[in-house]
Design a protein around this motif. Structure first.
Motif, PDB file in Angstrom:
ATOM      1  N   LEU A  23     -42.240 -25.641  53.319  1.00 34.64           N
ATOM      2  CA  LEU A  23     -42.479 -27.087  53.272  1.00 34.64           C
ATOM      3  C   LEU A  23     -41.485 -27.786  52.352  1.00 34.64           C
ATOM      4  N   ARG A  24     -41.233 -27.174  51.210  1.00 31.65           N
ATOM      5  CA  ARG A  24     -40.369 -27.810  50.217  1.00 31.65           C
ATOM      6  C   ARG A  24     -38.893 -27.698  50.568  1.00 31.65           C
ATOM      7  N   TYR A  25     -38.540 -26.774  51.436  1.00 32.60           N
ATOM      8  CA  TYR A  25     -37.178 -26.715  51.946  1.00 32.60           C
ATOM      9  C   TYR A  25     -36.925 -27.816  52.972  1.00 32.60           C
ATOM     10  N   GLU A  64     -29.192 -20.134  20.514  1.00 34.91           N
ATOM     11  CA  GLU A  64     -28.007 -20.837  21.005  1.00 34.91           C
ATOM     12  C   GLU A  64     -28.000 -21.018  22.527  1.00 34.91           C
ATOM     13  N   GLN A  65     -28.863 -20.293  23.230  1.00 34.02           N
ATOM     14  CA  GLN A  65     -28.893 -20.399  24.684  1.00 34.02           C
ATOM     15  C   GLN A  65     -29.913 -21.424  25.193  1.00 34.02           C
ATOM     16  N   LEU A  66     -30.589 -22.146  24.295  1.00 33.83           N
ATOM     17  CA  LEU A  66     -31.604 -23.105  24.719  1.00 33.83           C
ATOM     18  C   LEU A  66     -31.066 -24.148  25.706  1.00 33.83           C
ATOM     19  N   PRO A  67     -29.875 -24.729  25.481  1.00 31.17           N
ATOM     20  CA  PRO A  67     -29.382 -25.691  26.488  1.00 31.17           C
ATOM     21  C   PRO A  67     -29.273 -25.083  27.881  1.00 31.17           C
ATOM     22  N   MET A  68     -28.885 -23.816  27.968  1.00 28.35           N
ATOM     23  CA  MET A  68     -28.781 -23.157  29.269  1.00 28.35           C
ATOM     24  C   MET A  68     -30.159 -22.962  29.889  1.00 28.35           C
ATOM     25  N   HIS A  69     -31.136 -22.609  29.069  1.00 28.27           N
ATOM     26  CA  HIS A  69     -32.501 -22.470  29.581  1.00 28.27           C
ATOM     27  C   HIS A  69     -33.000 -23.797  30.166  1.00 28.27           C
ATOM     28  N   LEU A  70     -32.758 -24.883  29.431  1.00 25.44           N
ATOM     29  CA  LEU A  70     -33.233 -26.190  29.874  1.00 25.44           C
ATOM     30  C   LEU A  70     -32.549 -26.638  31.160  1.00 25.44           C
ATOM     31  N   VAL A  71     -31.237 -26.442  31.237  1.00 23.00           N
ATOM     32  CA  VAL A  71     -30.505 -26.838  32.440  1.00 23.00           C
ATOM     33  C   VAL A  71     -30.909 -25.970  33.621  1.00 23.00           C
ATOM     34  N   SER A  72     -31.096 -24.690  33.376  1.00 26.74           N
ATOM     35  CA  SER A  72     -31.514 -23.783  34.447  1.00 26.74           C
ATOM     36  C   SER A  72     -32.875 -24.184  34.998  1.00 26.74           C
ATOM     37  N   PHE A  73     -33.790 -24.546  34.123  1.00 26.05           N
ATOM     38  CA  PHE A  73     -35.156 -24.856  34.539  1.00 26.05           C
ATOM     39  C   PHE A  73     -35.268 -26.238  35.188  1.00 26.05           C
ATOM     40  N   PHE A  74     -34.568 -27.236  34.621  1.00 27.50           N
ATOM     41  CA  PHE A  74     -34.752 -28.609  35.087  1.00 27.50           C
ATOM     42  C   PHE A  74     -33.595 -29.145  35.945  1.00 27.50           C
ATOM     43  N   GLY A  75     -32.451 -28.488  35.943  1.00 26.83           N
ATOM     44  CA  GLY A  75     -31.264 -29.048  36.585  1.00 26.83           C
ATOM     45  C   GLY A  75     -31.385 -29.291  38.071  1.00 26.83           C
ATOM     46  N   ARG A  81     -35.676 -18.931  34.743  1.00 24.52           N
ATOM     47  CA  ARG A  81     -35.489 -19.461  36.087  1.00 24.52           C
ATOM     48  C   ARG A  81     -36.418 -20.646  36.345  1.00 24.52           C
ATOM     49  N   GLU A  82     -36.094 -21.396  37.384  1.00 21.32           N
ATOM     50  CA  GLU A  82     -36.773 -22.650  37.677  1.00 21.32           C
ATOM     51  C   GLU A  82     -37.969 -22.484  38.614  1.00 21.32           C
ATOM     52  N   ASN A  83     -38.823 -23.479  38.633  1.00 24.74           N
ATOM     53  CA  ASN A  83     -39.837 -23.642  39.675  1.00 24.74           C
ATOM     54  C   ASN A  83     -39.324 -24.735  40.613  1.00 24.74           C
ATOM     55  N   GLU A  84     -38.698 -24.335  41.708  1.00 23.46           N
ATOM     56  CA  GLU A  84     -38.121 -25.326  42.614  1.00 23.46           C
ATOM     57  C   GLU A  84     -38.893 -25.400  43.928  1.00 23.46           C
ATOM     58  N   TYR A  85     -38.948 -24.308  44.666  1.00 21.41           N
ATOM     59  CA  TYR A  85     -39.629 -24.311  45.958  1.00 21.41           C
ATOM     60  C   TYR A  85     -41.061 -23.800  45.844  1.00 21.41           C
ATOM     61  N   THR A  86     -41.316 -22.969  44.871  1.00 20.76           N
ATOM     62  CA  THR A  86     -42.668 -22.495  44.574  1.00 20.76           C
ATOM     63  C   THR A  86     -42.896 -22.638  43.066  1.00 20.76           C
ATOM     64  N   TRP A  87     -44.156 -22.509  42.660  1.00 19.73           N
ATOM     65  CA  TRP A  87     -44.492 -22.693  41.247  1.00 19.73           C
ATOM     66  C   TRP A  87     -45.126 -21.430  40.696  1.00 19.73           C
ATOM     67  N   GLN A  88     -44.603 -20.959  39.571  1.00 18.12           N
ATOM     68  CA  GLN A  88     -45.141 -19.776  38.908  1.00 18.12           C
ATOM     69  C   GLN A  88     -45.337 -20.088  37.426  1.00 18.12           C
TER      70      GLN A  88
END
Length: 362
Positions: free
Chosen positions: A211-213, A58-69, A35-42
């Motif tokens: 704040l980030r929302y 094989e799921q690395l592209p999904m991890h990257l898109v999920s985290f950075f998308g 999962r991503e760090n979008e509104y809070t950071w963990q």
């Protein structure tokens, strides 16, 4: 002096940004995907992504898109700031009063929002996992101020629609403050002030999320858009000249270097809280560089996607709700492919419908 971005390049940036958002909002629902760090950071989220990157499957592209998308949103905020300056400061429009400005931009957003929102609530009512709105949430969604409520992540549904509220806030902030005082120092000062406010919330995840929302979390990319449009010399207009050999275009090396540096800094800064607050700036730089180095065929596809980006934004939550459940544990790429195909087709239809709605007059 040539502009930093042409209309075509702006549309291509929208295409790249909406694809990132669309893929992110699907992949982060899948089981076992980081999962991503979008509104809070963990910290553990970045650590998990780094572990998976060093031990790819094989799921690395999904991890990257999920985290950075989700960083497609700052690109849209940057383009909003850039477009406001081009329209209201450098265009031929006379000065527009606050009420007319807010009314026009609210209605412009509303004609996009209402098509997706009505379709979503009808689908949501007849499918498993229906979301129950309170009357205040409905009013807040329709008025585009739901982000201001306590615990906004449980008020704004579907989740991506939080974008309408933060965009309207930034429009109003622009007209009240940044349109009146156009010195670059005012924008820079606001960026620093909002950064310090977020920085002070490292140990208060609830306040940081709120704040980030809202406006505080969007001033950095939005302000960069204003600065890029007003003072293009602060961001070198590289790549305006190309070498042509037949039909092939060779972009300037400086944009390739800028893209590589941006990617490296995005990853590095994502590893700690202080750096994470500045990642949107390098997302913007990287996206600009990306569209500058795209081959013509890829740029054309990105421009087409950018042309229906608003429809994709409101349509993809509907398709996600239908497709994600059967593929949440396995056959994930089959589900993702179906989701992309269905979303693009539905978005094309939504674009036709949105274009039939009355356009607001300024």
């Amino acid at each position: 002096m040539k502009e930093l971005l042409s209309r075509k390049e702006c549309s291509a940036m929208r295409g790249v940004a909406i694809l990132a958002i669309m893929l992110h909002n699907y992949c982060h629902w899948l089981r076992g995907i980081v999962r991503e760090n979008e509104y809070t950071w963990q910290q553990f989220k970045f650590d998990e992504l780094w572990r998976l990157t060093l031990n790819p499957d094989e799921q690395l592209p999904m991890h990257l898109v999920s985290f950075f998308g989700h960083y497609g949103v700052p690109v849209f905020l940057f383009l909003s700031g850039y477009g406001l300056v081009k329209k209201y400061e450098q265009g031929k429009l006379p000065e527009v009063g606050l009420w007319r400005f807010v009314r026009y931009n609210y209605l412009k957003l509303f004609r996009i929002f209402i098509v997706g929102f009505v379709a979503f609530i009808l689908l949501d009512a007849i499918t498993p996992g229906m979301h129950r709105y309170t009357w205040t949430a409905v009013v807040g969604m329709l008025g585009m101020f739901a982000n201001l409520f306590e615990d906004p992540s449980h008020v704004v549904w579907p989740g991506p629609y939080w974008y309408f509220s933060i965009t309207l806030q930034l429009y109003i902030f622009y007209r009240l403050v940044l349109y009146r005082w156009r010195h670059w120092g005012v924008v820079a000062g606001m960026i620093v002030l909002c950064w310090l406010w977020q920085l002070s919330c490292q140990d208060d995840a609830v306040l940081l999320e709120r704040l980030r929302y809202n406006l505080i979390g969007g001033v950095l990319p939005f302000g960069l858009g204003l600065l890029a449009a007003r003072i293009p010399t602060i961001i070198p207009t590289l790549g305006t000249k190309h070498s042509h050999v037949g039909n092939k275009i060779f972009p300037n090396w400086e944009y390739i270097i800028a893209l590589l540096l941006a990617v490296a800094l995005i990853v590095a800064l994502s590893s700690n809280f202080q750096g994470w607050l500045w990642v949107p700036a390098f997302i913007v730089v990287g996206t600009i560089a990306l569209v500058k180095v795209m081959p013509e065929w890829m740029l054309s596809y990105s421009v087409w996607v950018g042309g229906i980006s608003s429809a994709i934004f409101v349509a993809h939550p509907l398709v996600r709700k239908i497709i994600v459940r059967p593929y949440i544990y396995d056959d994930m790429y089959a589900g993702l492919l179906l989701y992309v195909v269905a979303t693009l087709f539905l978005s094309w239809l939504f674009k036709k419908l949105i274009d039939q709605l009355p356009s607001p007059k300024l």
